[in-house]
Design a protein around this motif. Structure first.
Motif, PDB file in Angstrom:
ATOM      1  N   ALA A  33       0.829  -1.208   0.000  1.00 51.42           N
ATOM      2  CA  ALA A  33       0.000   0.000   0.000  1.00 51.42           C
ATOM      3  C   ALA A  33       0.864   1.258   0.000  1.00 51.42           C
ATOM      4  CB  ALA A  33      -0.936  -0.003   1.210  1.00 51.42           C
ATOM      5  N   ALA A  34       1.949   1.250   0.744  1.00 49.35           N
ATOM      6  CA  ALA A  34       2.846   2.411   0.778  1.00 49.35           C
ATOM      7  C   ALA A  34       3.524   2.618  -0.574  1.00 49.35           C
ATOM      8  CB  ALA A  34       3.882   2.238   1.876  1.00 49.35           C
ATOM      9  N   VAL A  35       3.984   1.541  -1.193  1.00 52.53           N
ATOM     10  CA  VAL A  35       4.623   1.655  -2.507  1.00 52.53           C
ATOM     11  C   VAL A  35       3.605   2.099  -3.554  1.00 52.53           C
ATOM     12  CG1 VAL A  35       5.750   0.322  -4.344  1.00 52.53           C
ATOM     13  CG2 VAL A  35       6.465   0.033  -1.963  1.00 52.53           C
ATOM     14  N   LEU A  36       2.378   1.613  -3.464  1.00 51.29           N
ATOM     15  CA  LEU A  36       1.329   2.025  -4.398  1.00 51.29           C
ATOM     16  C   LEU A  36       1.018   3.517  -4.239  1.00 51.29           C
ATOM     17  CD1 LEU A  36      -0.634   1.047  -6.564  1.00 51.29           C
ATOM     18  CD2 LEU A  36      -2.265   0.570  -4.737  1.00 51.29           C
ATOM     19  N   ASN A  37       0.985   3.998  -3.003  1.00 54.37           N
ATOM     20  CA  ASN A  37       0.780   5.430  -2.772  1.00 54.37           C
ATOM     21  C   ASN A  37       1.923   6.247  -3.351  1.00 54.37           C
ATOM     22  OD1 ASN A  37      -1.719   5.976  -1.451  1.00 54.37           O
ATOM     23  ND2 ASN A  37      -0.906   4.852   0.318  1.00 54.37           N
ATOM     24  N   PHE A  45       2.057  10.923   1.968  1.00 52.08           N
ATOM     25  CA  PHE A  45       1.356   9.842   2.653  1.00 52.08           C
ATOM     26  C   PHE A  45       2.198   8.557   2.654  1.00 52.08           C
ATOM     27  CE2 PHE A  45      -2.042   6.576   2.970  1.00 52.08           C
ATOM     28  CZ  PHE A  45      -2.540   6.961   4.206  1.00 52.08           C
ATOM     29  N   ALA A  46       2.886   8.276   1.534  1.00 51.04           N
ATOM     30  CA  ALA A  46       3.738   7.090   1.454  1.00 51.04           C
ATOM     31  C   ALA A  46       4.910   7.188   2.427  1.00 51.04           C
ATOM     32  CB  ALA A  46       4.244   6.902   0.026  1.00 51.04           C
ATOM     33  N   THR A  47       5.486   8.380   2.545  1.00 50.85           N
ATOM     34  CA  THR A  47       6.585   8.584   3.493  1.00 50.85           C
ATOM     35  C   THR A  47       6.099   8.409   4.926  1.00 50.85           C
ATOM     36  OG1 THR A  47       7.619  10.116   1.945  1.00 50.85           O
ATOM     37  CG2 THR A  47       8.379  10.193   4.227  1.00 50.85           C
ATOM     38  N   ALA A  48       4.901   8.920   5.210  1.00 52.25           N
ATOM     39  CA  ALA A  48       4.332   8.765   6.557  1.00 52.25           C
ATOM     40  C   ALA A  48       4.055   7.295   6.872  1.00 52.25           C
ATOM     41  CB  ALA A  48       3.052   9.581   6.672  1.00 52.25           C
ATOM     42  N   MET A  49       3.730   6.517   5.857  1.00 52.61           N
ATOM     43  CA  MET A  49       3.497   5.087   6.079  1.00 52.61           C
ATOM     44  C   MET A  49       4.811   4.326   6.263  1.00 52.61           C
ATOM     45  SD  MET A  49       0.434   4.133   3.442  1.00 52.61           S
ATOM     46  CE  MET A  49       0.291   2.443   3.992  1.00 52.61           C
ATOM     47  N   MET A  50       5.843   4.723   5.536  1.00 53.59           N
ATOM     48  CA  MET A  50       7.100   3.982   5.583  1.00 53.59           C
ATOM     49  C   MET A  50       7.993   4.350   6.765  1.00 53.59           C
ATOM     50  SD  MET A  50       6.966   1.802   3.224  1.00 53.59           S
ATOM     51  CE  MET A  50       8.545   1.219   2.679  1.00 53.59           C
TER      52      MET A  50
END
Length: 130
Positions: A33-37, A45-50
């Protein structure tokens, strides 16, 4: 003829890898999901997830290195015919998977070789002050 019955009582289940497999699948879905974002352009948002995953990765690396056995460590044998006995690591192979241990007991004056999974690292004990 006797009826075959399971060895475990009915309220117990055999140990397995289902819980760790479920955690790994959830973690994989989170990473996807993070890579897809990131691919869709939501880099904030992807950075906040990773970020929590990166912190978890570095914390696991730190605790793994701290828990590894090294030459001079006090260890206890947890498996095999010498289980429960203590000794000091006096040698190791290059990969850190086999260790030469000098046993503390007088029964074994010669050093013995053990695999890393047989050893449990003990905390150093402070010497009593006089």
């Amino acid at each position: 003829m006797k009826k075959l019955t399971p060895l475990l009582p009915r309220h117990r289940k055999a140990a397995g890898f289902a819980p760790s497999g479920l955690i790994e699948m959830l973690l994989l879905a989170y990473i996807v999901a993070a890579v897809l974002n990131l691919a869709l352009g939501n880099w904030i948002f992807a950075t906040a997830m990773m970020a929590p995953l990166a912190g978890l990765f570095f914390w696991i690396q730190y605790t793994d290195r701290r828990g590894r056995c090294r030459i001079g460590d006090q260890v206890r044998l947890s498996m095999g015919s010498h289980a429960g006995k203590e000794g000091v690591i006096i040698g190791a192979n290059e990969t850190g998977t086999r260790f030469t241990v000098q046993m503390s007991s007088s029964d074994h004056p010669d050093p013995l070789d053990f695999s890393g999974y047989q050893l449990t690292k003990m905390k150093p004990v402070a010497l009593p002050s006089s």
